[in-house]
Motif scaffolding. Sequence first.
Motif, short mmCIF file in Angstrom:
data_model
loop_
_atom_site.label_atom_id
_atom_site.label_comp_id
_atom_site.label_asym_id
_atom_site.label_seq_id
_atom_site.Cartn_x
_atom_site.Cartn_y
_atom_site.Cartn_z
N GLN A 98 0.82 -1.21 0.00
CA GLN A 98 0.00 0.00 0.00
C GLN A 98 0.86 1.26 0.00
N SER A 99 1.98 1.20 0.73
CA SER A 99 2.81 2.40 0.81
C SER A 99 4.21 2.01 1.27
N VAL A 100 5.18 2.82 0.88
CA VAL A 100 6.53 2.62 1.39
C VAL A 100 7.11 4.00 1.64
N SER A 101 7.77 4.18 2.76
CA SER A 101 8.49 5.44 2.91
C SER A 101 9.89 5.16 3.44
N LYS A 102 10.75 6.05 3.06
CA LYS A 102 12.17 5.85 3.34
C LYS A 102 12.48 6.49 4.69
N VAL A 103 13.04 5.75 5.61
CA VAL A 103 13.46 6.32 6.88
C VAL A 103 14.88 6.86 6.71
N ASN A 104 15.75 6.07 6.14
CA ASN A 104 17.07 6.51 5.72
C ASN A 104 17.52 5.60 4.58
N GLU A 105 18.76 5.74 4.15
CA GLU A 105 19.28 4.97 3.02
C GLU A 105 18.97 3.48 3.14
N ASN A 106 19.03 2.96 4.39
CA ASN A 106 18.95 1.51 4.57
C ASN A 106 17.69 1.03 5.28
N GLU A 107 16.77 1.94 5.49
CA GLU A 107 15.61 1.52 6.26
C GLU A 107 14.33 2.09 5.65
N PHE A 108 13.35 1.22 5.47
CA PHE A 108 12.09 1.64 4.87
C PHE A 108 10.95 1.12 5.73
N THR A 109 9.90 1.90 5.80
CA THR A 109 8.70 1.40 6.46
C THR A 109 7.57 1.37 5.45
N GLY A 110 6.59 0.55 5.71
CA GLY A 110 5.51 0.49 4.74
C GLY A 110 4.35 -0.34 5.23
N GLU A 111 3.37 -0.47 4.37
CA GLU A 111 2.20 -1.26 4.73
C GLU A 111 1.85 -2.18 3.58
N ILE A 112 1.48 -3.38 3.93
CA ILE A 112 1.13 -4.36 2.91
C ILE A 112 -0.14 -5.07 3.35
#
Lengths: 150, 785
Positions: free
Chosen positions: A34-48
């Motif tokens: 559903q969504s992905v956002s970048k926390v930093n270069e190596n970390e992403f949060t999102g919803e599936i």
Amino acid sequence: MKIEGEYVFDAPREEVWKVVRDPEVLTTCVPSVQSVSKVNENEFTGEIVLRIGPLSGAFGGRVTVGNEVPPESCTLTVEGTGKIGFLKGVGNVVLVEQDGGKTLMKYSGEAQIGGKVASVGQRLFDSVSKGMIKQGLDKLNDILVKRMAA
Amino acid sequence: MDRKLIGKRVVRNEDPRLLTGHAQFVDDVHLPGMLHAAFLRSEYAHARLLKVDVSKARQHPGVVAVFTAEDMGKDWFPGPPLVSPPPTVKDVVFHSRRQVPLAKDKIRHAGEAIAVVIAESRYIAEDAVEEIEVEYEPLPVVLDLEQALQPDSPLVHDDLESNLAARLSQKKGDYEAARRQADVIVKRRIVIERGAAAAMENRGIVAHWDAQSEHLTIWDTTQAPIPIRNGTAARLGLSEHQVRVIAPFIGGGFGPKIMMFYPEEMVIPWAAKQLNRPVKWIEDRRENFYATTQERGQIHDVEMALSRDGRVLGLKDDFLHDTGAYDPYGLTIPLNTQSHNMGGYDIRNYSSEFKVVFTNRIIATPVRGAGRPHGIFVIERMMDAAARELGMDPIELRKRNLIPPDAFPYEHQIIDQAFAPLILDSGNYKAVVDKALEIIGYEKFIKEEQPRLRREGKYVGIGVVPFIETTGVGPYEGARVTVEASGKVNVTTGIGTQGQGHFTSFAQIVAEQLGVKVSDVRIVTGDTSEFHWGTGTFASRGAVVAGSAVHAAAKSVRQKVLKLASKVLEAPEEELELEDGAVRVADIPQKSISLGELAVLANPLRGAVEPGTEPGLESTSYYGPQYGATAFGTHAMILEVDPQTMMIKIRRYVVAEDCGTVLNPLILEGQIHGGVSMGLGNAYYEKLHVDENGQLLNASFADYLLVSSTEMPRIEVAHLETPSPLNELGAKGVGEAGAIPVPALFAQALENAFYDRKLEVLEMPLSPNRLFELLREAQENEKSV
């Protein structure tokens, strides 16, 4: 539970690496993200949103990229929780150059599931996850092929 | 004794209500203003509980309350110990750790309740449960019984030094001496895994606090209404007379419905009182897999010492027992295993030590059989292994070791689950084994049929397994029998009923004494307002213990009837008979008075009751045995296995049963059929699959295989009767019997079907897959030899 497999991309390794490390592209490939956002270069949060047999529900999660050796390999750590349970996994992704401008991706990892996903969905989880990975990688390959043609 | 009704195939009094849908179950209780509860349960098997945030759930429209452990304040404390450790055994270790109403600080098994939402409907309550936010710190899980006892194992209970919950050893004779004299020593490791009891009706509770009368009524799917009443009163600071527990019709108990107290049994009545509204909670099937107790996890290291001529000189069995996250039920299961390890055999030297182990799994409490199937599996597997070792016919080996009829009462010199001496009261074991052999045609099958079938390419095996079942244990039960003015009889007792046919078998006992129709005897079970004293329905004791109390009360009422009738009819008591609901003079049948008229005379509205007498034709009696009555039986089966698919077909199934006096063969056979179906489940279908993190992977009937009608064989039952000398009825229990020998029987029949392939079965449950693997392993071992 073990997740393991191989996939051959019709694109050179550098190109494959680029899309693998680009959350914007990945988001469009993984089914039901559903969504992905970048926390930093190596970390992403999102919803599936996962649909496993009789169960379906949203998982909020975090993907961390580690042990990065561009453009050869990295480790992905996935953690997700949702109303139908939780999942955790660590996987290694290795890209190997092949003849004819192709790239072999080898992935292997351990996934741990809990809650309803485990107790009611486990029998289907294996095939659902395999199906999702296959679909995602096919789509990624399509994008790569189009990019190469452009 | 010449009996008119006892022993007859009387159809069940309760069936019309059950079959027409008029019987009340807990979920049939609907009260004005009733609220509905749903529980939040842990997704992790072992974790620290860092934070439980219920604020969003509380705001959810339609939610009336959300409670956590914190919210219960001083009312939050663990459930009571159900059974205390045996005081009479030397060096017993027992660490009591009991389940709590709602988890606080730490989670010890997946499915442990963390919070409860109480709302206007179950739908709303379930939705709001999903809005509770929990922060866990997952901990390494404890699952493997042997690893759990290693010094570096994580701990289920942090305040204990290890995961050892209990240790107890018992000895009879001198095993080491027997071992030195033996010609043959047979050693095996035997592993038994968990299954679910899977009653058709899940658990459920409705609690209703009436603030005006200060009275609490609880409908509960419990097998033990009176202890639930007493314990609830104690928990809530009420008099026992302010609490009424009703255990209405229940769709199967099988043991787990006697776990006092389940978290829900602690929380729901408390919440109803807090909110001053009736509250209902009905367990769903997935919860049942996570929150209802289970059984059967044990690992045995066994050794049998024999002489060349097939005498068992001694047996040693050290075993581990999985109690799960807590141990409220004490040592009942492993003590039962220890008491059944010698089966019906005359074994003079025995040594057994068990260790009870805490693990991150749901609590283990008795499930139909309650440790007995393990004991029988162990001894019977060893018998078969020994027979092969000695080159002896397995039936002959068994016969050589059976306790002979003149050896009763046979003292085993150890204690049983009730901490009473294990004494086998009576029996004629060989006759029962012979009966089973005769019906199934053992000799003919082995000599003629099996070779013929094998020539046709069919793998068909035979099994014959004898077993004992300790039943009818104390402490006591009571009953009150009353003849009413209508001439009908009312009987109340303290036990609960979950399908055992008490409404009929107890009625037969009363009708036998009072000469009324069985259908004119109304039985009340499972209502604490009707009878104040008692323990519950467990350990195959209803017919024996409550039945004996009913019998004593009925006899006492008969005396009152005769005394009064003698006066009214002006005839000596010896000349009176009770027939057709009346008392009449035997030789002058027209001189008679109905029981109803006598009941009116016994409770006059004017005049005086004679000094020293009581009003009414009523009596209350109690029965408590010194020790339990032990039943005996033998099951035999002919089993066909498809060597390609490993699917099975049961061609014959024979049960020869001696449970003392048969009260009603119809009900007895029904009990046996049900037991066999559970036993078959334990042998080839039912297994709880848990992953390495303690997650149950088959918590639905899509994945957890129950035996259904299509897998059930037709069962041929034969009865032999050796009345128990311990009670006047001569009764022995039979409720669990059907399930007990089945895994051992199944294993023997499988081995026999593959007699030329060196198959050895040392584990339960199996499945077609597992059987395939075992056969392959046997083949590989064969090659490597």
